[in-house]
Design an enzyme around this catalytic site. Sequence first.
Site, PDB file in Angstrom:
ATOM      1  N   LYS A  49       0.829  -1.214   0.000  1.00  0.00           N
ATOM      2  CA  LYS A  49       0.000   0.000   0.000  1.00  0.00           C
ATOM      3  C   LYS A  49       0.858   1.256   0.000  1.00  0.00           C
ATOM      4  O   LYS A  49       2.001   1.255   0.454  1.00  0.00           O
ATOM      5  CB  LYS A  49      -0.901   0.016   1.231  1.00  0.00           C
ATOM      6  N   TYR A 268       9.959  30.751  13.453  1.00  0.00           N
ATOM      7  CA  TYR A 268       8.672  31.427  13.605  1.00  0.00           C
ATOM      8  C   TYR A 268       8.250  31.478  15.065  1.00  0.00           C
ATOM      9  O   TYR A 268       8.414  30.519  15.819  1.00  0.00           O
ATOM     10  CB  TYR A 268       7.591  30.704  12.808  1.00  0.00           C
TER      11      TYR A 268
END
Length: 387
Positions: A49, A268
């Site tokens: 997957k 930030y």
Amino acid sequence: MANLHTPLFADPAFEAASNRLTIDLGALADNWRHMDRLSGKARAAAVMKANAYGIGIEPAARTLYAAGARDFFVASVEEGVALRPIVPDARIHILAGMWPGNEQLFFDNGLVPIINSEEQLAFFMSVLSQRGDHPCVLHVDTGMNRLGLTRDEALALAGDPARPASFSPVLVMSHLACADDQAHPLNRRQLESFRAVTAAFEGIESSLANSAGIHLGSDFHFDMTRPGIATYGGEAVNGLANPMKPVVTAEARILQIRRVRTGETASYGGSAQFARDSRVAIVAIGYADGYHRSVSGGGVTLRQATPSGAYGFLHGRQVPHLGRVTMDLSLFDITDFADNAVRPGDYIELFGNNVAVDDVARAGGTIGYEMLTSLGKRYERAYIEAE
């Protein structure tokens, strides 16, 4: 794995990449063989997957087929179509099943739909009435309350005298919800429920165990196991040392080294704060590359479990992440290295042989599955072939 700074890779694009993945296909094959041995009398399938957990479906499938895998599981029919030419004589199972509009792909590519509901069963039977027999897998939910017929629906189907002879599943399967916690009582309840279903479908092969389920012992193995994360090097069972070999090493280039004074901040929100004069490596990796913002060294208010954030590995030692992971960049503290020991252009390991992918995942409040399947498209990939 060989030293990544030796001339192992001749590809100039890999050597020049801002961020790169080294994928050890020998470790992948060894991990799958290990899980196949642990499966005892059952045979192990290969779970492919999400682009083979992020490492690339073509090299992964080729390697696992050479290692002995002949049963493959993917999520969607599109993944199955991509996988078919790589393993032309293998059985490919499609977890999402067959839906109106994609049935031709199953017949054209010899794909096996997994029947997850009575609605899917009705549609599959209507297709067979027009096209003739085709193999399928019956998925029964035994306690996860996700995909699958209920146990009662499956037992009613098994005992239905009007069940068409053309309905001939090649496998009955279920999925464990809590196998990573070996003491969880749901494991045994699911096993007993699944045994009742397999008894009703006597003579048909059965599959229950994922990576963690294989470790629960032979009672859970049945005819086929489905190891996923363990094959790709990740942890399968909580609280146990991971015996699997790392498959993926992720690295990113140091773009710049900054000197920061005591009392200053970086990133930030001023999320990195400095109590000493420091040197900071600015590294070309961010959340756009699947290096999640939640692994940040600071400034992520929702994370509680591991407030210190992730570490990288550089020149023989761990280096902590600083401030917030941003879209393209991360900061790492290199203050404890001697001057000129770290230079712009050096690579820092994000996870791999020296930093377990699951440790990075825990720092971000997630799991190794998500780290691997989130690997972005900006990584240059190099593969170490299996012997």
